[in-house]
Write a protein that holds these residues in place. Structure first.
Motif, short mmCIF file in Angstrom:
data_model
loop_
_atom_site.label_atom_id
_atom_site.label_comp_id
_atom_site.label_asym_id
_atom_site.label_seq_id
_atom_site.Cartn_x
_atom_site.Cartn_y
_atom_site.Cartn_z
N HIS A 83 15.01 0.50 10.37
CA HIS A 83 14.88 1.78 9.67
C HIS A 83 13.71 1.76 8.70
O HIS A 83 13.52 0.81 7.94
N LEU A 84 12.93 2.83 8.76
CA LEU A 84 11.68 2.92 8.01
C LEU A 84 11.91 3.30 6.55
O LEU A 84 11.10 2.96 5.69
N ASP A 85 12.98 4.01 6.27
CA ASP A 85 13.25 4.40 4.88
C ASP A 85 13.75 3.20 4.09
O ASP A 85 14.29 2.24 4.65
N SER A 86 13.57 3.27 2.78
CA SER A 86 14.08 2.21 1.89
C SER A 86 14.46 2.84 0.56
O SER A 86 14.05 3.95 0.26
N TRP A 87 15.21 2.10 -0.24
CA TRP A 87 15.53 2.60 -1.57
C TRP A 87 14.30 2.61 -2.45
O TRP A 87 13.30 1.97 -2.15
N GLN A 112 0.81 -1.22 0.00
CA GLN A 112 0.00 0.00 0.00
C GLN A 112 0.85 1.27 0.00
O GLN A 112 0.38 2.33 -0.43
N ILE A 113 2.08 1.17 0.50
CA ILE A 113 2.96 2.34 0.56
C ILE A 113 4.14 2.18 -0.39
O ILE A 113 4.40 3.04 -1.22
N GLY A 114 4.85 1.07 -0.30
CA GLY A 114 5.94 0.80 -1.25
C GLY A 114 7.23 1.53 -0.91
O GLY A 114 7.58 1.70 0.26
N PRO A 115 7.99 1.97 -1.93
CA PRO A 115 9.30 2.60 -1.70
C PRO A 115 9.19 3.79 -0.74
O PRO A 115 8.23 4.55 -0.79
N ARG A 116 10.24 3.94 0.11
CA ARG A 116 10.16 4.94 1.18
C ARG A 116 11.49 5.68 1.34
O ARG A 116 12.02 5.83 2.44
N LEU A 117 12.04 6.14 0.24
CA LEU A 117 13.31 6.87 0.32
C LEU A 117 13.10 8.17 1.09
O LEU A 117 12.08 8.85 0.93
N SER A 118 14.07 8.55 1.89
CA SER A 118 13.96 9.76 2.72
C SER A 118 13.53 10.97 1.90
O SER A 118 14.05 11.21 0.81
N GLY A 119 12.58 11.72 2.43
CA GLY A 119 12.09 12.92 1.76
C GLY A 119 10.94 12.66 0.81
O GLY A 119 10.31 13.60 0.34
N SER A 120 10.63 11.39 0.54
CA SER A 120 9.60 11.06 -0.43
C SER A 120 8.21 11.00 0.20
O SER A 120 8.06 10.94 1.42
N GLU A 121 7.20 10.97 -0.66
CA GLU A 121 5.83 10.83 -0.20
C GLU A 121 5.64 9.48 0.50
O GLU A 121 4.94 9.37 1.49
N GLY A 122 6.31 8.44 -0.03
CA GLY A 122 6.21 7.12 0.59
C GLY A 122 6.75 7.12 2.01
O GLY A 122 6.16 6.50 2.90
#
Length: 453
Positions: free
Chosen positions: A276-280, A48-58
């Motif tokens: 860590h919550l962020d991802s590539w 439902q969320i997917g990629p989560r690179l820092s600063g992104s909407e995800g």
């Protein structure tokens, strides 16, 4: 006679404590294996969320979602910690091909995080292949200037622990571009950090050195690197073309997400567990590090579900920006120091959601000796590797405050199949393995809480 009675009493107490701990740990495993919710949380985070690179909407959506999950579990306190993070964006999909005469062969690449873009028309140049910075230095400016450098040192397949193989190759990714630029290269291409031979490029963070031109750099799939190397041997004059459209935007506001169950006897002593919550941005970040995040939340959920009231405060942290800055881990440690918080131990899960093998620790001899005594309680669950080893990137900044740093160690063989690649999706995660990891961490948290350090 009095001494004998005392000795017998102590021996009986130890045996009873061992038995009661064993039964409680079994309850933790039963709860998580039968009723665990980590996979359900990971499914939402991935699909439902997917990629989560820092600063992104995800990343922003992931902050709100995990906060909501912890609030719904009714942890004693759930809060956010503000942190400014880097904001790098990939832009349009990269293009690359090998050109030999009239022949053009497309190859898969992915810009490395933090890289600059190529010119809008791309870059095309001859290629020079190296396997080390020393080899590059020996070639010098005369042979490197105006060319694209291919860094093609594989991860060592003879290393049993794949993290050792990764450590032996990853400097190419982190510093290759600046090393190449020192000798006049116009671009750098780096072999993907994986032992697999496939067509999936693995991205990751890179850094530019001060005072050196910033040249564009990208990861190439292992199959692509092998092909390019082969064609270079056949014709050293072939050319490589690549185009990428990435850019670094101004730092963006984000958050660490924190939940806790307050201690009943020693609330000022804190035990942290987190990921860590962020991802590539290439995939869903299910193994890296969605798995570690949901396992950490599951530790607190299971203790609460079993009615275990910890003596010490147990805190779960979703750190932001491990992948390209470590801002979240640094900010967490800074705030802990400012608030005079006493963190006695911190456990990080950031090696994937695979079958548990043990824990690696960074701390004093006394701290590590204390935990190694729990081997007989944890060995029945496959946790045989307990001793000195790595802690974790996000909890690392707590080390200077005297905190025992503990890294959860799952089996390492498959992690780099998915690490930073398109294949890091929910389908790569086995639900039972994920739950076993959460139960392993919960068992260790229970023991540290009960007996302290």
């Amino acid at each position: 006679m009095k001494k004998i009675l005392v000795a017998l009493t102590l021996c009986s107490f130890t045996a009873y404590s061992q038995e009661s701990d064993s039964l409680l740990i079994r309850k933790i495993y039963d709860e998580i294996l039968a009723k665990g919710e980590a996979y359900k949380t990971l499914t939402h985070l991935s699909k439902q969320i997917g990629p989560r690179l820092s600063g992104s909407e995800g990343a922003a959506k992931a902050v709100q979602y995990t906060k909501k999950v912890m609030e719904e579990y009714k942890f004693d306190r759930v809060f956010l910690q503000d942190v400014m993070v880097p904001h790098w964006v990939r832009g349009a999909k990269e293009q690359a091909y090998i050109e030999s005469g009239k022949q053009k062969v497309n190859v898969p690449i992915a810009a490395l995080g933090g890289s600059v873009a190529t010119p809008t028309t791309g870059i095309k140049a001859e290629v020079i292949e190296v396997k080390s910075f020393e080899e590059l230095e020996a070639l010098g400016t005369e042979k490197v200037k105006g060319k694209i450098v291919l860094f093609n040192r594989p991860m060592d397949p003879t290393k049993i622990n794949t993290f050792d193989a990764y450590s032996g190759a990853v400097n190419q990714r982190g510093g290759g571009a600046s090393q190449a630029a020192k000798y006049g290269a116009v671009g750098a291409i780096v072999r993907s950090m994986t032992t697999l031979q496939d067509d999936k490029p693995h991205t990751g963070s890179m850094r530019y050195a001060t005072g050196v031109p910033m040249i564009p750099t990208a990861a190439i799939s292992t199959n692509g690197a092998n092909l390019l190397s082969k064609m270079l041997k056949e014709n050293p004059k072939i050319q490589f073309f690549f185009k990428q459209n990435c850019e670094t935007l101004p730092d963006a506001p984000s958050h660490n997400v924190v939940g806790e169950i307050r201690g009943s006897e020693k609330p000022d002593e804190i035990i942290v567990v987190g990921g860590h919550l962020d991802s590539w941005d290439l995939a869903e970040g299910a193994q890296d590090d969605g798995a570690g995040c949901v396992q950490s939340i599951e530790v607190l959920r299971s203790l609460k579900a079993l009615g275990i009231k910890p003596k010490r405060t147990i805190r779960v942290v979703m750190f932001m920006n491990e992948e390209n800055g470590l801002r979240g881990g640094t900010k967490y440690a800074d705030l802990a120091k400012q608030n005079n918080e006493k963190h006695i131990a911190a456990i990080e899960s950031d090696n994937g959601g695979f079958t548990p093998r043990g824990f690696g620790m960074v701390g004093t001899d006394a701290q590590i000796s204390k935990l190694t005594k729990y081997k007989n309680l944890l060995a029945p669950y496959g946790l045989a590797e307990i001793g000195r080893g790595g802690g974790g990137a996000d909890i690392g900044p707590l080390g200077s405050q005297g905190t025992l740093l503990i890294g959860f160690k799952p089996d390492s063989q498959r992690y780099f199949d998915f690490h930073h690649a398109l294949s890091d999706t929910l389908e790569a995660v086995n639900e039972r393995e994920l739950n076993l990891g959460a139960a392993s961490m919960a068992a260790l948290v229970y023991l540290i809480d009960k007996y302290g350090l």
